[in-house]
Design a protein around this motif. Structure first.
Motif, PDB file in Angstrom:
ATOM      1  N   ASP A 146       0.832  -1.205   0.000  1.00  0.00           N
ATOM      2  CA  ASP A 146       0.000   0.000   0.000  1.00  0.00           C
ATOM      3  C   ASP A 146       0.867   1.256   0.000  1.00  0.00           C
ATOM      4  O   ASP A 146       0.539   2.250  -0.664  1.00  0.00           O
ATOM      5  CB  ASP A 146      -0.927  -0.001   1.215  1.00  0.00           C
ATOM      6  N   ARG A 149       2.068   1.662  -3.476  1.00  0.00           N
ATOM      7  CA  ARG A 149       0.964   2.137  -4.320  1.00  0.00           C
ATOM      8  C   ARG A 149       0.748   3.637  -4.144  1.00  0.00           C
ATOM      9  O   ARG A 149       0.591   4.378  -5.132  1.00  0.00           O
ATOM     10  CB  ARG A 149      -0.317   1.374  -3.968  1.00  0.00           C
ATOM     11  N   ARG A 150       0.754   4.123  -2.915  1.00  0.00           N
ATOM     12  CA  ARG A 150       0.547   5.558  -2.672  1.00  0.00           C
ATOM     13  C   ARG A 150       1.653   6.396  -3.303  1.00  0.00           C
ATOM     14  O   ARG A 150       1.400   7.457  -3.879  1.00  0.00           O
ATOM     15  CB  ARG A 150       0.469   5.828  -1.163  1.00  0.00           C
ATOM     16  N   LEU A 153       1.055   6.555  -7.016  1.00  0.00           N
ATOM     17  CA  LEU A 153      -0.041   7.477  -7.323  1.00  0.00           C
ATOM     18  C   LEU A 153       0.453   8.923  -7.321  1.00  0.00           C
ATOM     19  O   LEU A 153       0.098   9.714  -8.213  1.00  0.00           O
ATOM     20  CB  LEU A 153      -1.174   7.313  -6.307  1.00  0.00           C
ATOM     21  N   ASP A 186      -3.587  -1.731 -10.301  1.00  0.00           N
ATOM     22  CA  ASP A 186      -4.292  -0.944  -9.279  1.00  0.00           C
ATOM     23  C   ASP A 186      -4.005   0.545  -9.430  1.00  0.00           C
ATOM     24  O   ASP A 186      -4.925   1.377  -9.373  1.00  0.00           O
ATOM     25  CB  ASP A 186      -3.860  -1.406  -7.881  1.00  0.00           C
ATOM     26  N   VAL A 187      -2.743   0.899  -9.617  1.00  0.00           N
ATOM     27  CA  VAL A 187      -2.377   2.310  -9.695  1.00  0.00           C
ATOM     28  C   VAL A 187      -2.934   2.955 -10.959  1.00  0.00           C
ATOM     29  O   VAL A 187      -3.487   4.069 -10.916  1.00  0.00           O
ATOM     30  CB  VAL A 187      -0.844   2.471  -9.633  1.00  0.00           C
ATOM     31  N   HIS A 189      -5.533   2.096 -12.586  1.00  0.00           N
ATOM     32  CA  HIS A 189      -6.983   2.235 -12.392  1.00  0.00           C
ATOM     33  C   HIS A 189      -7.296   3.461 -11.529  1.00  0.00           C
ATOM     34  O   HIS A 189      -8.191   4.250 -11.858  1.00  0.00           O
ATOM     35  CB  HIS A 189      -7.540   0.974 -11.733  1.00  0.00           C
ATOM     36  N   GLU A 190      -6.559   3.638 -10.440  1.00  0.00           N
ATOM     37  CA  GLU A 190      -6.807   4.779  -9.559  1.00  0.00           C
ATOM     38  C   GLU A 190      -6.454   6.108 -10.217  1.00  0.00           C
ATOM     39  O   GLU A 190      -6.994   7.154  -9.836  1.00  0.00           O
ATOM     40  CB  GLU A 190      -6.027   4.611  -8.253  1.00  0.00           C
TER      41      GLU A 190
END
Length: 458
Positions: A146, A149-150, A153, A186-187, A189-190
């Motif tokens: 996580d 991921r942050r 982003l 995931d990234v 998509h965000e």
């Protein structure tokens, strides 16, 4: 013990829990806190347990991040205020292999000096055991992915804003390769992209395709991008330190092309880019048009990353798919590269960027041998007898009037790698044939010598 990417080889013979225990004990001499994680290979469970046992019994605390990508593990070292990190992974190797790679807090892999120190400690068989009440703690941290991921982003939003683009409506296909690279999907998509995945189920047997993301292995991704009309296809290897790509026309783009695309985005006049000795001359020509240049390194992300420490070296990369963004991390971060490439492709299609680059035919071949050291010694002697100008930074590299060739031993597999390049296909084939003959003849002579010795013994 260590190759260009740490320890790597067949589980149960080359890579064992005993070896992991020895390396951990040696590492604990200088490290009080160590991050440990592994890729999806089932054999990694025992190796992680052995590493943690060796570290804690020598007084080091362990932060176990579980199953994670190599860049996730490397990034966790600094964020957890650790002294080192260990990734249990064989990266793009086949499923019967595994490995151990050591990382520094900067995200860079251990260099030769640091690895040599570990080897000396292992060979000395002197173990710095802690007292009975001084064993380290093993704690689990499930937040590493996580945190990664942050960070991605933030990078993606910053790069998109700088380029004046958004990923809303951008269509990406991510081939995870049954490994740990799902964070890329995931990234993206965000960040607003429409994302489809292939081979997204983690499975250390790599049933979807071979782990190494080559054009031959990524035929499914190529077909899917073309059929779906996607803007970009992304492919990772088993531990997601590598990233390769398919453009919006469904064409797999070479590592030399991606290296050039990334480098052109990073450089200004006078800047330099670090790349290994097997990189195409097309990269040099493209950067020269911008007033930038290439500095050659040995093959291996640790060598490339080390050169990015020099002033004016703003990017580093390997045609195999390892990309170093030194302002972010000196670990090859496949998901980071995917995000950076998606932003570039959203601004201008990858096909257009790559099609305008100079391209020269480059030939790469791998020749199997279990006697890589002896073969390379024989090859080096023959090449130096035949040519005056030979570069020995990594194997033997020879510049000829109409191109060049490189012969080097793989640092991770029992292979001799041959690379040749020229400005036309026929010449490239001829140079490759010449280079290949050095290797084939050396192997044949070694085999004959072994047979003769065996006959003499009888």
């Amino acid at each position: 013990m260590f190759g260009t990417s740490g320890v790597r080889g067949r589980v149960g013979s080359d890579v064992t829990a005993d070896l992991a225990l020895d390396i951990a004990r040696a590492l604990a001499t200088d490290a009080d806190r160590v991050v440990v994680g592994r890729d999806v290979r089932d054999s990694g469970r025992a190796l992680v347990d052995a590493l943690c046992a060796g570290l804690t019994e020598c007084g080091a605390d362990v932060i176990d991040v579980g199953t994670a990508s190599t860049p996730t593990i490397a990034r966790a070292i600094g964020s957890r205020d650790a002294d080192a990190g260990v990734a249990v992974t064989a990266s793009h190797n086949p499923p019967q292999d595994n490995g151990i790679k050591l990382w520094t807090p900067s995200g860079q892999a251990f260099d030769e000096t640091q690895l040599a120190a570990i080897e000396r400690r292992v060979d000395s068989e002197v173990t710095p055991f802690a007292d009975w009440d001084g064993h380290g703690d093993r704690t689990r941290w499930d937040g590493a992915a996580d945190a990664h991921r942050r960070t991605l982003l933030e990078v993606g939003r910053r790069r998109a804003a700088a380029a004046g683009v958004e990923l809303d409506g951008f269509h990406a296909v991510v081939d995870v390769g049954n490994g740990t690279g799902g964070i890329t999907a995931d990234v993206l998509h965000e960040l607003g992209a429409t994302v489809e995945t292939l081979n997204a189920q983690p499975d250390g047997r790599f049933p979807g395709r071979p782990s190494e993301p080559t054009a031959e292995a990524c035929t499914g991704l190529i077909a899917h991008v073309a059929a779906r009309g996607a803007d970009l296809g992304i492919a990772h290897d088993g531990d997601a330190d590598r990233m390769m790509a398919v453009d919006d026309t469904g064409r797999f783009r070479s590592g030399d092309e991606l290296l050039t695309v990334f480098a052109l985005q990073a450089v200004a006049a006078g800047d330099r880019v670090a790349a290994p000795v097997d990189t195409s001359l097309a990269v040099d020509d493209a950067l020269a048009a911008r007033g930038a240049s290439v500095v050659r390194t040995r093959v291996g992300d640790a060598y490339v990353a080390d050169r990015t420490r020099e002033e004016g070296v703003v990017f580093g990369g390997e045609p195999s798919g390892a990309w170093i963004f030194p302002t972010e991390t000196r670990c090859p971060d496949g998901p980071l590269a995917a995000v950076a490439l998606a932003v570039l492709a959203a601004d201008r299609p990858l096909s257009e960027r790559a099609d305008e680059l100079p391209t020269y035919p480059i030939r790469r071949e791998a020749i199997e041998t279990t006697r890589t050291e002896a073969t390379m010694a024989a090859v080096t002697e023959r090449v130096r007898e035949s040519y005056d100008d030979v570069t020995g930074i990594d194997g033997v590299r020879v510049e000829v009037d109409d191109g060049w060739f490189l012969i080097r031993a793989s640092g991770t597999q029992p292979l001799i790698r041959v690379t040749a390049e020229a400005r036309d296909p026929e010449t490239a084939d001829r140079i490759r044939s010449t280079a290949r003959s050095f290797v084939v003849d050396a192997i044949a002579d070694l085999d004959d010598s072994t047979t003769t010795d065996s006959d003499a013994d009888e």
